[in-house]
Design a protein around this motif. Structure first.
Motif, PDB file in Angstrom:
ATOM      1  N   ASP A 124       1.439  -6.696  -7.092  1.00  0.00           N
ATOM      2  CA  ASP A 124       2.867  -7.010  -7.049  1.00  0.00           C
ATOM      3  C   ASP A 124       3.108  -8.171  -6.093  1.00  0.00           C
ATOM      4  O   ASP A 124       2.301  -8.420  -5.189  1.00  0.00           O
ATOM      5  CB  ASP A 124       3.652  -5.783  -6.574  1.00  0.00           C
ATOM      6  N   PRO A 125       4.224  -8.887  -6.251  1.00  0.00           N
ATOM      7  CA  PRO A 125       4.549  -9.945  -5.282  1.00  0.00           C
ATOM      8  C   PRO A 125       4.658  -9.358  -3.874  1.00  0.00           C
ATOM      9  O   PRO A 125       5.034  -8.189  -3.700  1.00  0.00           O
ATOM     10  CB  PRO A 125       5.907 -10.460  -5.779  1.00  0.00           C
ATOM     11  N   PRO A 126       4.294 -10.132  -2.849  1.00  0.00           N
ATOM     12  CA  PRO A 126       4.358  -9.606  -1.474  1.00  0.00           C
ATOM     13  C   PRO A 126       5.786  -9.302  -1.046  1.00  0.00           C
ATOM     14  O   PRO A 126       6.741  -9.917  -1.518  1.00  0.00           O
ATOM     15  CB  PRO A 126       3.756 -10.744  -0.638  1.00  0.00           C
ATOM     16  N   VAL A 127       5.897  -8.342  -0.135  1.00  0.00           N
ATOM     17  CA  VAL A 127       7.191  -7.958   0.422  1.00  0.00           C
ATOM     18  C   VAL A 127       7.065  -7.903   1.935  1.00  0.00           C
ATOM     19  O   VAL A 127       5.962  -7.964   2.492  1.00  0.00           O
ATOM     20  CB  VAL A 127       7.649  -6.589  -0.120  1.00  0.00           C
ATOM     21  N   GLU A 128       8.175  -7.781   2.618  1.00  0.00           N
ATOM     22  CA  GLU A 128       8.157  -7.619   4.062  1.00  0.00           C
ATOM     23  C   GLU A 128       7.827  -6.164   4.399  1.00  0.00           C
ATOM     24  O   GLU A 128       8.539  -5.247   3.994  1.00  0.00           O
ATOM     25  CB  GLU A 128       9.521  -7.991   4.655  1.00  0.00           C
ATOM     26  N   LEU A 129       6.737  -5.968   5.114  1.00  0.00           N
ATOM     27  CA  LEU A 129       6.349  -4.628   5.544  1.00  0.00           C
ATOM     28  C   LEU A 129       6.425  -4.549   7.063  1.00  0.00           C
ATOM     29  O   LEU A 129       5.993  -5.467   7.754  1.00  0.00           O
ATOM     30  CB  LEU A 129       4.932  -4.291   5.086  1.00  0.00           C
ATOM     31  N   ASP A 130       6.929  -3.440   7.564  1.00  0.00           N
ATOM     32  CA  ASP A 130       7.015  -3.244   9.007  1.00  0.00           C
ATOM     33  C   ASP A 130       6.417  -1.886   9.342  1.00  0.00           C
ATOM     34  O   ASP A 130       7.068  -0.855   9.222  1.00  0.00           O
ATOM     35  CB  ASP A 130       8.472  -3.324   9.471  1.00  0.00           C
ATOM     36  N   ASP A 131       5.146  -1.895   9.720  1.00  0.00           N
ATOM     37  CA  ASP A 131       4.450  -0.670  10.091  1.00  0.00           C
ATOM     38  C   ASP A 131       3.793  -0.931  11.439  1.00  0.00           C
ATOM     39  O   ASP A 131       2.706  -1.499  11.510  1.00  0.00           O
ATOM     40  CB  ASP A 131       3.407  -0.291   9.045  1.00  0.00           C
ATOM     41  N   PRO A 132       4.430  -0.554  12.541  1.00  0.00           N
ATOM     42  CA  PRO A 132       3.928  -0.898  13.872  1.00  0.00           C
ATOM     43  C   PRO A 132       2.576  -0.282  14.209  1.00  0.00           C
ATOM     44  O   PRO A 132       1.911  -0.721  15.155  1.00  0.00           O
ATOM     45  CB  PRO A 132       5.018  -0.361  14.810  1.00  0.00           C
ATOM     46  N   LEU A 225      -2.091   2.360   4.613  1.00  0.00           N
ATOM     47  CA  LEU A 225      -3.099   1.323   4.802  1.00  0.00           C
ATOM     48  C   LEU A 225      -3.370   0.573   3.496  1.00  0.00           C
ATOM     49  O   LEU A 225      -3.538  -0.654   3.497  1.00  0.00           O
ATOM     50  CB  LEU A 225      -4.398   1.945   5.316  1.00  0.00           C
ATOM     51  N   LEU A 226      -3.420   1.307   2.394  1.00  0.00           N
ATOM     52  CA  LEU A 226      -3.638   0.672   1.101  1.00  0.00           C
ATOM     53  C   LEU A 226      -2.516  -0.308   0.799  1.00  0.00           C
ATOM     54  O   LEU A 226      -2.766  -1.455   0.406  1.00  0.00           O
ATOM     55  CB  LEU A 226      -3.724   1.743   0.006  1.00  0.00           C
ATOM     56  N   ALA A 227      -1.277   0.117   1.010  1.00  0.00           N
ATOM     57  CA  ALA A 227      -0.135  -0.760   0.734  1.00  0.00           C
ATOM     58  C   ALA A 227      -0.157  -2.009   1.601  1.00  0.00           C
ATOM     59  O   ALA A 227       0.114  -3.116   1.127  1.00  0.00           O
ATOM     60  CB  ALA A 227       1.168   0.012   0.943  1.00  0.00           C
ATOM     61  N   ALA A 228      -0.514  -1.843   2.871  1.00  0.00           N
ATOM     62  CA  ALA A 228      -0.547  -2.998   3.774  1.00  0.00           C
ATOM     63  C   ALA A 228      -1.617  -3.993   3.344  1.00  0.00           C
ATOM     64  O   ALA A 228      -1.389  -5.214   3.355  1.00  0.00           O
ATOM     65  CB  ALA A 228      -0.799  -2.531   5.206  1.00  0.00           C
ATOM     66  N   GLY A 229      -2.780  -3.500   2.951  1.00  0.00           N
ATOM     67  CA  GLY A 229      -3.853  -4.393   2.516  1.00  0.00           C
ATOM     68  C   GLY A 229      -3.523  -5.097   1.215  1.00  0.00           C
ATOM     69  O   GLY A 229      -3.792  -6.298   1.062  1.00  0.00           O
ATOM     70  N   LEU A 230      -2.947  -4.370   0.259  1.00  0.00           N
ATOM     71  CA  LEU A 230      -2.575  -4.987  -1.013  1.00  0.00           C
ATOM     72  C   LEU A 230      -1.512  -6.061  -0.796  1.00  0.00           C
ATOM     73  O   LEU A 230      -1.541  -7.120  -1.437  1.00  0.00           O
ATOM     74  CB  LEU A 230      -2.060  -3.931  -1.988  1.00  0.00           C
ATOM     75  N   HIS A 232      -1.169  -7.878   1.882  1.00  0.00           N
ATOM     76  CA  HIS A 232      -1.844  -9.047   2.462  1.00  0.00           C
ATOM     77  C   HIS A 232      -2.537  -9.867   1.378  1.00  0.00           C
ATOM     78  O   HIS A 232      -2.448 -11.106   1.371  1.00  0.00           O
ATOM     79  CB  HIS A 232      -2.864  -8.612   3.504  1.00  0.00           C
ATOM     80  N   LEU A 233      -3.227  -9.202   0.464  1.00  0.00           N
ATOM     81  CA  LEU A 233      -3.908  -9.919  -0.608  1.00  0.00           C
ATOM     82  C   LEU A 233      -2.906 -10.675  -1.479  1.00  0.00           C
ATOM     83  O   LEU A 233      -3.168 -11.811  -1.909  1.00  0.00           O
ATOM     84  CB  LEU A 233      -4.720  -8.946  -1.459  1.00  0.00           C
ATOM     85  N   ALA A 234      -1.758 -10.061  -1.742  1.00  0.00           N
ATOM     86  CA  ALA A 234      -0.727 -10.744  -2.521  1.00  0.00           C
ATOM     87  C   ALA A 234      -0.220 -11.976  -1.783  1.00  0.00           C
ATOM     88  O   ALA A 234       0.029 -13.028  -2.391  1.00  0.00           O
ATOM     89  CB  ALA A 234       0.422  -9.785  -2.824  1.00  0.00           C
ATOM     90  N   GLU A 235      -0.086 -11.870  -0.453  1.00  0.00           N
ATOM     91  CA  GLU A 235       0.340 -13.020   0.348  1.00  0.00           C
ATOM     92  C   GLU A 235      -0.676 -14.157   0.282  1.00  0.00           C
ATOM     93  O   GLU A 235      -0.319 -15.326   0.430  1.00  0.00           O
ATOM     94  CB  GLU A 235       0.548 -12.600   1.802  1.00  0.00           C
ATOM     95  N   GLN A 236      -1.949 -13.818   0.048  1.00  0.00           N
ATOM     96  CA  GLN A 236      -3.002 -14.832  -0.052  1.00  0.00           C
ATOM     97  C   GLN A 236      -3.118 -15.423  -1.458  1.00  0.00           C
ATOM     98  O   GLN A 236      -3.995 -16.242  -1.712  1.00  0.00           O
ATOM     99  CB  GLN A 236      -4.346 -14.224   0.354  1.00  0.00           C
ATOM    100  N   GLY A 237      -2.239 -15.003  -2.348  1.00  0.00           N
ATOM    101  CA  GLY A 237      -2.220 -15.566  -3.693  1.00  0.00           C
ATOM    102  C   GLY A 237      -3.021 -14.799  -4.725  1.00  0.00           C
ATOM    103  O   GLY A 237      -3.123 -15.247  -5.879  1.00  0.00           O
ATOM    104  N   CYS A 238      -3.590 -13.658  -4.365  1.00  0.00           N
ATOM    105  CA  CYS A 238      -4.338 -12.853  -5.342  1.00  0.00           C
ATOM    106  C   CYS A 238      -3.359 -12.216  -6.336  1.00  0.00           C
ATOM    107  O   CYS A 238      -2.289 -11.730  -5.949  1.00  0.00           O
ATOM    108  CB  CYS A 238      -5.130 -11.750  -4.642  1.00  0.00           C
ATOM    109  N   THR A 239      -3.734 -12.217  -7.594  1.00  0.00           N
ATOM    110  CA  THR A 239      -2.884 -11.601  -8.621  1.00  0.00           C
ATOM    111  C   THR A 239      -3.459 -10.288  -9.139  1.00  0.00           C
ATOM    112  O   THR A 239      -2.754  -9.512  -9.784  1.00  0.00           O
ATOM    113  CB  THR A 239      -2.683 -12.561  -9.801  1.00  0.00           C
ATOM    114  N   THR A 240      -4.745 -10.048  -8.884  1.00  0.00           N
ATOM    115  CA  THR A 240      -5.365  -8.772  -9.248  1.00  0.00           C
ATOM    116  C   THR A 240      -6.187  -8.276  -8.067  1.00  0.00           C
ATOM    117  O   THR A 240      -6.592  -9.059  -7.196  1.00  0.00           O
ATOM    118  CB  THR A 240      -6.289  -8.890 -10.473  1.00  0.00           C
ATOM    119  N   VAL A 241      -6.447  -6.985  -8.050  1.00  0.00           N
ATOM    120  CA  VAL A 241      -7.257  -6.394  -6.994  1.00  0.00           C
ATOM    121  C   VAL A 241      -8.139  -5.321  -7.605  1.00  0.00           C
ATOM    122  O   VAL A 241      -7.735  -4.619  -8.539  1.00  0.00           O
ATOM    123  CB  VAL A 241      -6.365  -5.800  -5.872  1.00  0.00           C
TER     124      VAL A 241
END
Length: 280
Positions: A124-132, A225-230, A232-241
């Motif tokens: 999915d397109p990246p979103v703003e995540l806030d997980d301290p 953790l899975l959501a945060a990593g996915l 990040h990958l979306a922010e790097q331009g990945c379209t599949t994982v």
């Protein structure tokens, strides 16, 4: 350690096999082992009359598994069977679970011991995540705690349980390593989990390693953790994982299934059948 010339020969052989089978015949650990001094790794070679490399096998005693490959033009000549016997009773990985691997396993009286699933989904397109509680890994302060946590989380796993400081340092020094893509979670007592992501040269993303420590399980941390990593990958331009997961690890498979992943591929470990029971 293998000479540079021999390493290049093995990689050329692997490339020929990959072109024929559409499946690369050595995994990451085996490729790293080609240039390491790991005493637990042994190499076996089959050469032709002109010293061409026709077959190669690598046994890893630390992991208790092996990998072998034979040049496509020299198959069905007994090369694979000889390499298998040279390695002893180590189970052998068959990447892609191809028909040829089934035939080879059957001919050598091997049975399926493990199955590794490859699961995939679009990102999915990246979103703003806030997980301290989730932040990037810090090699200066997190290394020892990470190694302890990894050993605890993967105590059941034949390979990952033995992930060492050298294994970590090798990967931190590899070209693909992205400090921002190695995420850890913490609480007042220290590290609780991690999600190490990987971006491949072709732009695909990977859930490289994901784990939660024993004291943090059952609290939804793996999902976070899975959501945060996915993301990040979306922010790097990945379209599949994609990811690799043991078929027997039903808890993890269910987590990924709920997150939208589907099985697209599988690797199989073939080994000798169990010894007949000695009990009357």
């Amino acid at each position: 350690m293998l000479s540079r010339q021999v390493v290049d020969q093995v990689l050329a052989l692997a490339a020929a096999v990959a072109e024929a089978d559409r499946e690369y015949p050595l995994n990451e650990d085996a490729r790293f082992a080609l240039t390491s001094n790991d005493a637990g790794v042994e190499h076996r070679f089959e050469r032709g009359g002109t010293d061409d490399l026709l077959g190669y096998a690598q046994g890893n005693r630390r992991h208790g598994t092996a990998q072998l490959l034979v040049h496509p033009e020299h198959r069905r000549q007994g090369i694979g069977t000889r390499l298998l016997h040279d390695l002893g009773p180590l189970p052998v990985w068959a990447f892609g679970d191809l028909d040829a691997a089934h035939h080879f396993a059957t001919a050598n009286h091997l049975v399926e011991k493990r199955r590794l699933l490859i699961m995939q989904r679009p990102l999915d397109p990246p979103v703003e995540l806030d997980d301290p509680d989730i932040r990037p890994f810090d090699p200066a302060s997190d290394t020892e705690a990470f190694l302890v946590l990894n050993a605890e989380a993967f105590a059941w796993h034949p390979e990952q349980a033995h992930f060492s400081r050298n294994d970590l340092d090798t990967r931190l020094g590899d070209d693909w390593y992205d400090p921002a893509g190695f995420l850890v979670s913490t609480d007042a007592e220290g590290l609780t989990g991690f999600h190490w992501t990987k971006r491949h040269p072709d732009g695909r993303g990977e859930v490289y390693i994901l784990a939660t420590g024993p004291r943090a399980q059952g609290q939804g941390l793996g999902r976070r953790l899975l959501a945060a990593g996915l993301n990040h990958l979306a922010e790097q331009g990945c379209t599949t994982v994609h990811l690799y997961v043991e078929a027997a690890n039903t808890r993890a498979v269910e987590l990924y299934d709920r997150a939208g992943f589907a099985v697209v591929h599988s690797d199989v470990l073939y080994g000798p059948p169990p010894e007949p029971s000695q009990e009357p």
